[in-house]
Write a protein that holds these residues in place. Structure first.
Motif, PDB file in Angstrom:
ATOM      1  N   SER A 219     -79.215  19.012   1.756  1.00  0.00           N
ATOM      2  CA  SER A 219     -79.144  17.665   1.193  1.00  0.00           C
ATOM      3  C   SER A 219     -79.180  16.654   2.325  1.00  0.00           C
ATOM      4  O   SER A 219     -78.505  16.835   3.345  1.00  0.00           O
ATOM      5  CB  SER A 219     -77.855  17.498   0.374  1.00  0.00           C
ATOM      6  N   ASN A 220     -80.017  15.601   2.166  1.00  0.00           N
ATOM      7  CA  ASN A 220     -80.118  14.550   3.171  1.00  0.00           C
ATOM      8  C   ASN A 220     -79.476  13.282   2.594  1.00  0.00           C
ATOM      9  O   ASN A 220     -80.089  12.577   1.790  1.00  0.00           O
ATOM     10  CB  ASN A 220     -81.579  14.289   3.545  1.00  0.00           C
ATOM     11  N   THR A 221     -78.230  13.041   3.005  1.00  0.00           N
ATOM     12  CA  THR A 221     -77.474  11.929   2.423  1.00  0.00           C
ATOM     13  C   THR A 221     -76.640  11.251   3.500  1.00  0.00           C
ATOM     14  O   THR A 221     -76.082  11.911   4.384  1.00  0.00           O
ATOM     15  CB  THR A 221     -76.533  12.424   1.302  1.00  0.00           C
ATOM     16  N   THR A 222     -76.578   9.924   3.408  1.00  0.00           N
ATOM     17  CA  THR A 222     -75.703   9.142   4.270  1.00  0.00           C
ATOM     18  C   THR A 222     -74.636   8.481   3.402  1.00  0.00           C
ATOM     19  O   THR A 222     -74.965   7.792   2.431  1.00  0.00           O
ATOM     20  CB  THR A 222     -76.488   8.063   5.033  1.00  0.00           C
ATOM     21  N   ASN A 223     -73.366   8.714   3.738  1.00  0.00           N
ATOM     22  CA  ASN A 223     -72.248   8.128   3.006  1.00  0.00           C
ATOM     23  C   ASN A 223     -71.534   7.100   3.876  1.00  0.00           C
ATOM     24  O   ASN A 223     -71.218   7.375   5.040  1.00  0.00           O
ATOM     25  CB  ASN A 223     -71.246   9.213   2.594  1.00  0.00           C
ATOM     26  N   LEU A 224     -71.314   5.939   3.290  1.00  0.00           N
ATOM     27  CA  LEU A 224     -70.594   4.872   3.969  1.00  0.00           C
ATOM     28  C   LEU A 224     -69.410   4.439   3.109  1.00  0.00           C
ATOM     29  O   LEU A 224     -69.509   4.390   1.883  1.00  0.00           O
ATOM     30  CB  LEU A 224     -71.499   3.658   4.212  1.00  0.00           C
ATOM     31  N   SER A 225     -68.308   4.099   3.755  1.00  0.00           N
ATOM     32  CA  SER A 225     -67.185   3.516   3.023  1.00  0.00           C
ATOM     33  C   SER A 225     -66.490   2.491   3.914  1.00  0.00           C
ATOM     34  O   SER A 225     -66.361   2.683   5.125  1.00  0.00           O
ATOM     35  CB  SER A 225     -66.180   4.580   2.575  1.00  0.00           C
ATOM     36  N   ASN A 226     -66.094   1.399   3.289  1.00  0.00           N
ATOM     37  CA  ASN A 226     -65.358   0.333   3.970  1.00  0.00           C
ATOM     38  C   ASN A 226     -64.141  -0.012   3.118  1.00  0.00           C
ATOM     39  O   ASN A 226     -64.288  -0.549   2.015  1.00  0.00           O
ATOM     40  CB  ASN A 226     -66.240  -0.908   4.153  1.00  0.00           C
ATOM     41  N   ASN A 227     -62.969   0.309   3.617  1.00  0.00           N
ATOM     42  CA  ASN A 227     -61.739   0.107   2.862  1.00  0.00           C
ATOM     43  C   ASN A 227     -60.801  -0.843   3.598  1.00  0.00           C
ATOM     44  O   ASN A 227     -60.683  -0.791   4.827  1.00  0.00           O
ATOM     45  CB  ASN A 227     -61.003   1.437   2.632  1.00  0.00           C
ATOM     46  N   THR A 228     -60.136  -1.694   2.828  1.00  0.00           N
ATOM     47  CA  THR A 228     -59.102  -2.580   3.371  1.00  0.00           C
ATOM     48  C   THR A 228     -57.835  -2.385   2.551  1.00  0.00           C
ATOM     49  O   THR A 228     -57.868  -2.497   1.322  1.00  0.00           O
ATOM     50  CB  THR A 228     -59.537  -4.052   3.313  1.00  0.00           C
ATOM     51  N   VAL A 229     -56.746  -2.084   3.244  1.00  0.00           N
ATOM     52  CA  VAL A 229     -55.468  -1.849   2.574  1.00  0.00           C
ATOM     53  C   VAL A 229     -54.442  -2.841   3.122  1.00  0.00           C
ATOM     54  O   VAL A 229     -54.137  -2.839   4.322  1.00  0.00           O
ATOM     55  CB  VAL A 229     -54.962  -0.411   2.784  1.00  0.00           C
ATOM     56  N   ASN A 230     -53.935  -3.703   2.253  1.00  0.00           N
ATOM     57  CA  ASN A 230     -52.859  -4.625   2.613  1.00  0.00           C
ATOM     58  C   ASN A 230     -51.536  -4.054   2.102  1.00  0.00           C
ATOM     59  O   ASN A 230     -51.443  -3.618   0.949  1.00  0.00           O
ATOM     60  CB  ASN A 230     -53.098  -6.008   1.999  1.00  0.00           C
ATOM     61  N   THR A 231     -50.512  -4.076   2.947  1.00  0.00           N
ATOM     62  CA  THR A 231     -49.243  -3.452   2.612  1.00  0.00           C
ATOM     63  C   THR A 231     -48.091  -4.389   2.943  1.00  0.00           C
ATOM     64  O   THR A 231     -48.089  -5.037   3.993  1.00  0.00           O
ATOM     65  CB  THR A 231     -49.044  -2.136   3.379  1.00  0.00           C
ATOM     66  N   ALA A 232     -47.110  -4.432   2.048  1.00  0.00           N
ATOM     67  CA  ALA A 232     -45.849  -5.144   2.295  1.00  0.00           C
ATOM     68  C   ALA A 232     -44.713  -4.169   2.003  1.00  0.00           C
ATOM     69  O   ALA A 232     -44.696  -3.521   0.943  1.00  0.00           O
ATOM     70  CB  ALA A 232     -45.733  -6.378   1.412  1.00  0.00           C
ATOM     71  N   VAL A 233     -43.785  -4.033   2.933  1.00  0.00           N
ATOM     72  CA  VAL A 233     -42.676  -3.094   2.790  1.00  0.00           C
ATOM     73  C   VAL A 233     -41.367  -3.815   3.110  1.00  0.00           C
ATOM     74  O   VAL A 233     -41.272  -4.542   4.103  1.00  0.00           O
ATOM     75  CB  VAL A 233     -42.830  -1.884   3.741  1.00  0.00           C
ATOM     76  N   ILE A 234     -40.369  -3.606   2.256  1.00  0.00           N
ATOM     77  CA  ILE A 234     -39.030  -4.145   2.485  1.00  0.00           C
ATOM     78  C   ILE A 234     -38.030  -3.000   2.391  1.00  0.00           C
ATOM     79  O   ILE A 234     -38.042  -2.229   1.422  1.00  0.00           O
ATOM     80  CB  ILE A 234     -38.663  -5.246   1.469  1.00  0.00           C
ATOM     81  N   ASN A 235     -37.184  -2.870   3.416  1.00  0.00           N
ATOM     82  CA  ASN A 235     -36.121  -1.867   3.431  1.00  0.00           C
ATOM     83  C   ASN A 235     -34.773  -2.565   3.556  1.00  0.00           C
ATOM     84  O   ASN A 235     -34.617  -3.490   4.368  1.00  0.00           O
ATOM     85  CB  ASN A 235     -36.293  -0.899   4.602  1.00  0.00           C
ATOM     86  N   LEU A 236     -33.804  -2.101   2.776  1.00  0.00           N
ATOM     87  CA  LEU A 236     -32.465  -2.669   2.809  1.00  0.00           C
ATOM     88  C   LEU A 236     -31.453  -1.525   2.814  1.00  0.00           C
ATOM     89  O   LEU A 236     -31.472  -0.678   1.909  1.00  0.00           O
ATOM     90  CB  LEU A 236     -32.233  -3.574   1.598  1.00  0.00           C
ATOM     91  N   ASP A 237     -30.603  -1.485   3.839  1.00  0.00           N
ATOM     92  CA  ASP A 237     -29.573  -0.454   3.933  1.00  0.00           C
ATOM     93  C   ASP A 237     -28.213  -1.116   4.122  1.00  0.00           C
ATOM     94  O   ASP A 237     -28.045  -1.931   5.046  1.00  0.00           O
ATOM     95  CB  ASP A 237     -29.848   0.490   5.105  1.00  0.00           C
ATOM     96  N   TRP A 238     -27.273  -0.748   3.275  1.00  0.00           N
ATOM     97  CA  TRP A 238     -25.902  -1.244   3.395  1.00  0.00           C
ATOM     98  C   TRP A 238     -25.065  -0.151   4.049  1.00  0.00           C
ATOM     99  O   TRP A 238     -24.864   0.923   3.487  1.00  0.00           O
ATOM    100  CB  TRP A 238     -25.328  -1.602   2.026  1.00  0.00           C
TER     101      TRP A 238
END
Length: 323
Positions: A219-238
């Motif tokens: 098989s002659n195939t070219t695969n391209l992918s462009n991904n953008t992942v935005n992340t927000a994380v909050i940690n709280l420890d008492w």
């Protein structure tokens, strides 16, 4: 006699301070090592063994904050190394694979309270059913500022690269992948008293992944992918006391992805999706002796109902040595 009496009186006067200084030396360390084991009890089991060592240029006081926060509160220049072995088992369909990871890093803290860190990590997956391995190297730089003796603000950038080539009689494949990540992080320990308080951390990041694979032969195939992942994380420890903490974390993900295939197989698709995850956790630090401790933690992860993501339950334990 007068001179001897005066010397004794001075020593008696200073003895509490001398004992306090000696005690501070006994309750400080510059070397720290951990052996950690973590497992996910979900349907698809993941387990992790990790060994790490860190050297602090200045002595770290273990008496002025919760045990788990001693090194953060020290704000000391340091350098360390880490090795981990992660095993993922697909119990429903069978099969598993291991991933080895090696890393070294260092952080230098300037007299002005600014700090600069560098890190290198090599990850080597060894999937039993895979045709080839996909080793990757990641380089990270971070810089920040200690706002006060219990708070920091920093920014980071990292780059990871992968490349592979397969040459068979009837099949050839080349693959390249690049991941760029950057973001900011804020951390603050709000002391309720010397040995208890709230540890808050927040992190915003963006990850850009560019991937290309070219296959030829059957098989002659070219695969391209462009991904953008935005992340927000909050940690709280008492930290209820210097050993025991309970907490929660929240994570928000926003994904934009584009996939393109040309050649014998042609298609083009885009997707955009956002989701949220959260968890509850507890941890306990058992100080067995002056130099050794055992740490235990448990985390309940709640998956996304929208994506039918399963819940998870992580349990972990580690042996800690400080000298």
């Amino acid at each position: 006699m007068k001179k001897s009496s005066l010397s004794i009186a001075i020593l008696l006067t200073l003895s509490p301070y001398i004992k306090a200084e000696e005690q501070q030396i006994l309750n400080s360390f510059q070397h720290e090592a951990n052996l950690t084991y973590v497992t996910d009890t979900g349907d698809d089991g993941t387990s992790l063994w990790q060994l790490d060592y860190r050297y602090y240029f200045d002595k770290v006081d273990s008496e002025q904050s919760p045990y788990a926060l001693n090194t953060f509160m020290a704000q000391s220049s340091n350098m360390g190394a880490q090795y981990s072995l992660m095993n993922t088992e697909y119990r429903g369909i069978g099969g598993d694979f291991d991933t080895d990871s090696y890393s070294i890093d260092g952080t230098y803290v300037f007299d002005s309270n600014w700090f600069l860190g560098l890190a290198y990590q090599h990850v080597s997956p060894e999937q039993q059913s895979a045709t080839y391995d996909q080793d990757s190297d990641t380089y990270t730089i971070n810089a920040g500022y200690y706002i006060n003796n219990s708070a920091s603000l920093s920014a980071f950038y990292s780059n990871s690269e992968q490349s592979e080539e397969i040459d068979r009689e009837f099949y050839q494949l080349s693959m390249e992948q690049s991941v760029d990540s950057y973001g900011v992080e804020y951390r603050h320990f709000f002391a309720l008293n010397t040995l208890s308080g709230i540890d808050l951390s927040a992190r915003l990041s963006q990850e850009k992944l560019d991937y290309i694979s070219i296959s030829s032969g059957v098989s002659n195939t070219t695969n391209l992918s462009n991904n953008t992942v935005n992340t927000a994380v909050i940690n709280l420890d008492w930290y209820i006391n210097r050993s025991w903490s309970i907490g929660a974390n929240y994570q928000w993900l926003d994904i934009d992805a584009e996939y393109i295939a040309t050649g014998d197989l042609e298609w083009h698709t885009k997707m955009s999706h956002s989701d949220s995850f959260y968890g509850l956790k507890t941890a306990y630090w058992w100080q067995i002796s002056q130099h050794f401790s055992a740490n235990f933690n448990a985390v309940k992860l709640f998956g996304s109902d929208e994506d039918n993501t399963p819940d998870g339950f992580l349990i972990g334990a580690s042996i800690n040595g400080r000298f």
